[in-house]
Design a protein around this motif. Structure first.
Motif, mmCIF file in Angstrom:
data_model
loop_
_atom_site.group_PDB
_atom_site.id
_atom_site.type_symbol
_atom_site.label_atom_id
_atom_site.label_comp_id
_atom_site.label_asym_id
_atom_site.label_seq_id
_atom_site.Cartn_x
_atom_site.Cartn_y
_atom_site.Cartn_z
ATOM 1 N N THR A 118 0.855 -1.181 0.000
ATOM 2 C CA THR A 118 0.000 0.000 0.000
ATOM 3 C C THR A 118 0.892 1.232 0.000
ATOM 4 O O THR A 118 1.769 1.380 0.849
ATOM 5 C CB THR A 118 -0.907 0.019 1.249
ATOM 6 N N HIS A 119 0.656 2.091 -0.967
ATOM 7 C CA HIS A 119 1.443 3.314 -1.131
ATOM 8 C C HIS A 119 0.601 4.492 -0.648
ATOM 9 O O HIS A 119 -0.523 4.679 -1.097
ATOM 10 C CB HIS A 119 1.800 3.478 -2.612
ATOM 11 N N ARG A 120 1.154 5.299 0.268
ATOM 12 C CA ARG A 120 0.439 6.447 0.814
ATOM 13 C C ARG A 120 1.256 7.706 0.544
ATOM 14 O O ARG A 120 2.460 7.736 0.821
ATOM 15 C CB ARG A 120 0.225 6.288 2.322
ATOM 16 N N TYR A 121 0.609 8.730 0.036
ATOM 17 C CA TYR A 121 1.319 9.991 -0.169
ATOM 18 C C TYR A 121 0.329 11.152 -0.124
ATOM 19 O O TYR A 121 -0.861 10.999 -0.408
ATOM 20 C CB TYR A 121 2.113 10.005 -1.477
ATOM 21 N N GLY A 122 0.833 12.311 0.254
ATOM 22 C CA GLY A 122 -0.040 13.471 0.392
ATOM 23 C C GLY A 122 0.735 14.763 0.287
ATOM 24 O O GLY A 122 1.959 14.808 0.458
ATOM 25 N N THR A 123 -0.006 15.845 0.012
ATOM 26 C CA THR A 123 0.576 17.177 -0.126
ATOM 27 C C THR A 123 -0.302 18.183 0.596
ATOM 28 O O THR A 123 -1.536 18.122 0.505
ATOM 29 C CB THR A 123 0.695 17.583 -1.606
ATOM 30 N N LEU A 124 0.325 19.104 1.302
ATOM 31 C CA LEU A 124 -0.379 20.221 1.931
ATOM 32 C C LEU A 124 0.211 21.510 1.384
ATOM 33 O O LEU A 124 1.418 21.745 1.505
ATOM 34 C CB LEU A 124 -0.228 20.163 3.455
ATOM 35 N N SER A 125 -0.640 22.345 0.761
ATOM 36 C CA SER A 125 -0.174 23.558 0.093
ATOM 37 C C SER A 125 -0.902 24.785 0.630
ATOM 38 O O SER A 125 -2.088 24.705 0.990
ATOM 39 C CB SER A 125 -0.396 23.461 -1.423
ATOM 40 N N TRP A 126 -0.199 25.895 0.615
ATOM 41 C CA TRP A 126 -0.770 27.170 1.044
ATOM 42 C C TRP A 126 -0.261 28.260 0.110
ATOM 43 O O TRP A 126 0.936 28.388 -0.105
ATOM 44 C CB TRP A 126 -0.357 27.462 2.488
ATOM 45 N N SER A 127 -1.168 29.016 -0.483
ATOM 46 C CA SER A 127 -0.781 30.106 -1.369
ATOM 47 C C SER A 127 -1.510 31.388 -0.975
ATOM 48 O O SER A 127 -2.613 31.352 -0.420
ATOM 49 C CB SER A 127 -1.090 29.764 -2.831
ATOM 50 N N VAL A 128 -0.874 32.526 -1.265
ATOM 51 C CA VAL A 128 -1.438 33.841 -0.948
ATOM 52 C C VAL A 128 -1.411 34.681 -2.218
ATOM 53 O O VAL A 128 -0.348 34.886 -2.818
ATOM 54 C CB VAL A 128 -0.635 34.549 0.157
ATOM 55 N N LYS A 129 -2.588 35.156 -2.631
ATOM 56 C CA LYS A 129 -2.694 35.968 -3.833
ATOM 57 C C LYS A 129 -3.047 37.399 -3.481
ATOM 58 O O LYS A 129 -4.028 37.660 -2.779
ATOM 59 C CB LYS A 129 -3.752 35.393 -4.781
#
Length: 403
Positions: A118-129
């Motif tokens: 089982t392969h687990r992966y994730g991303t948490l992103s934050w951007s300001v415009k």
């Protein structure tokens, strides 16, 4: 186990340009800072492949693999006291695969440790415009874990749009730090070296692999019908770049594990274009040239033609062609000289042509799919892949968008 992540690769083909010259409204007054749920995307896919050029067994043997993947993306937003738009993206994926070729790492057992995982992966992103200066800054963190490796990454991004929003220049830079378990084929490890399987407490080696990449892109609205994007994405890798459980056989009958240089430079240069034929048809074209320090060059071109049959039903046939040369360290089964410094029989880095063809069906009724108000859109895509090394694969992907 090192393998292709199919869901992400398919979604990247869905290049969506901005509307035909329409510009987003500028927000000049302060609005509520309450956190807002923008959308949720749920993606599920089934992937299968087969072939007879497995690197685990030296360039011969089964490549049969199946993969079930589910990905969830949640997008949130809010405005701060200076009226800047903050966007938070969180996405995670779990996929379960079975691999007949990996089962041959240790053929003496009924089932080796990496036959399935089982392969687990994730991303948490934050951007300001900042909509006054038309600039956007962002940061994202990445984590991935599989049977034989753990990966952590960080990416920073900056983007600057023109006053009329018809042009945007963006820059990204990222670093990924991996730790690999040096799992060896059964016959090529000593009696004191472990198999890496659960319950086997004999020691094994752990090796680093670091990747550094950058991306510079320029997008331009040429006119009401044509939009283009140009990008260059240099990257550098160092550490364990070979796969220790890939066997290599030599002309003198000897056998070793794959050995490749400890660094690699890559330079892809690409172009995307969207041309609006009218209200119902769009041509989406992509081309990329690739070269690296191992001697590989490649050309990739694709075309997707979304056609609207009604205001909420569209069909998107697509085709992608790729041709590449082999790295200088590749040779087929039992063709390497024993005096070679580096060697691999992995057909992923051999010379071949490949074709990927399929279509997508998208439904997005104004009242929601099946009358469910917030189920904004559902898309079903199918693709068939074939390459001249005899490997074939099929993938089915279901995307649901909730807004």
């Amino acid at each position: 186990m090192k393998k292709l992540t199919v869901t992400v690769g398919l979604l990247l083909s869905l290049f969506t340009a901005r509307g035909q010259g329409q510009q987003p409204a500028q927000t000049t007054s302060y609005t509520s800072r309450k956190l807002k749920l923008e959308e949720i995307n749920l993606v599920s896919s089934y992937y299968e492949q087969d072939g007879n050029r497995s690197a685990v067994t030296g360039g011969i043997g089964t490549e049969k693999l199946t993969d079930y993947a589910t990905s969830l993306e949640v997008r949130l937003s809010f405005r701060d006291k200076r009226n800047r738009l903050h966007t938070i993206n969180a996405d995670g994926t779990i996929d379960y695969y079975t691999s007949a070729s990996s089962d041959n790492i240790d053929p003496r057992t009924i089932s080796s440790a990496s036959m399935s995982d089982t392969h687990r992966y994730g991303t948490l992103s934050w951007s300001v415009k900042n909509e006054v200066t038309n600039s956007t800054a962002g940061i994202s963190g990445y984590f991935s874990k599989e049977y034989d490796y753990v990966s952590r990454g960080l990416t920073l991004s900056l983007a600057q749009a023109s006053r009329d929003n018809n042009r945007e220049v963006s820059l990204k830079a990222g670093a990924f730090f991996d730790t690999w378990s040096a799992i060896l084929p059964a016959e090529l490890r000593s009696l004191t070296y472990g198999s890496g399987a659960k319950g086997d407490f004999a020691p094994i080696d752990y090796k680093p692999r670091n990747s550094y990449n950058a991306s510079l892109s320029v997008s331009q609205v040429v006119n009401k019908r044509l939009q283009m994007l140009f990008t260059v994405e240099p990257s550098y890798q160092e550490g364990l770049l070979s796969t220790p459980y890939h066997r290599v056989y030599f002309t003198d009958g000897s056998e070793r594990v794959e050995k490749l240089p400890g660094n690699r430079m890559k330079l892809p240069v690409g172009m995307r274009a969207s041309y609006f034929l009218g209200d119902k048809t769009i041509l989406r074209f992509f081309y990329r040239y690739y070269m690296d320090s191992w001697g590989m060059t490649a050309h990739t071109a694709s075309l997707e033609v979304p056609v609207k049959f009604t205001s909420f039903i569209s069909l998107s046939p697509f085709y992608r062609f790729n041709t590449q040369t082999a790295v200088r360290y590749f040779a087929p089964y039992a063709k390497h000289l024993a005096t070679s410094q580096y060697y691999t029989s992995d057909y992923d880095v051999s010379g071949f042509d490949s074709h990927f063809v399929g279509t997508g069906l998208r439904v997005s009724p104004p009242g929601g799919v099946l009358g469910i108000k917030h189920l904004n859109a559902v898309e079903l895509r199918y693709g068939h892949y074939y390459r001249t090394t005899t490997m074939v694969s099929n993938i089915v992907t279901l995307l649901m968008k909730i807004k």
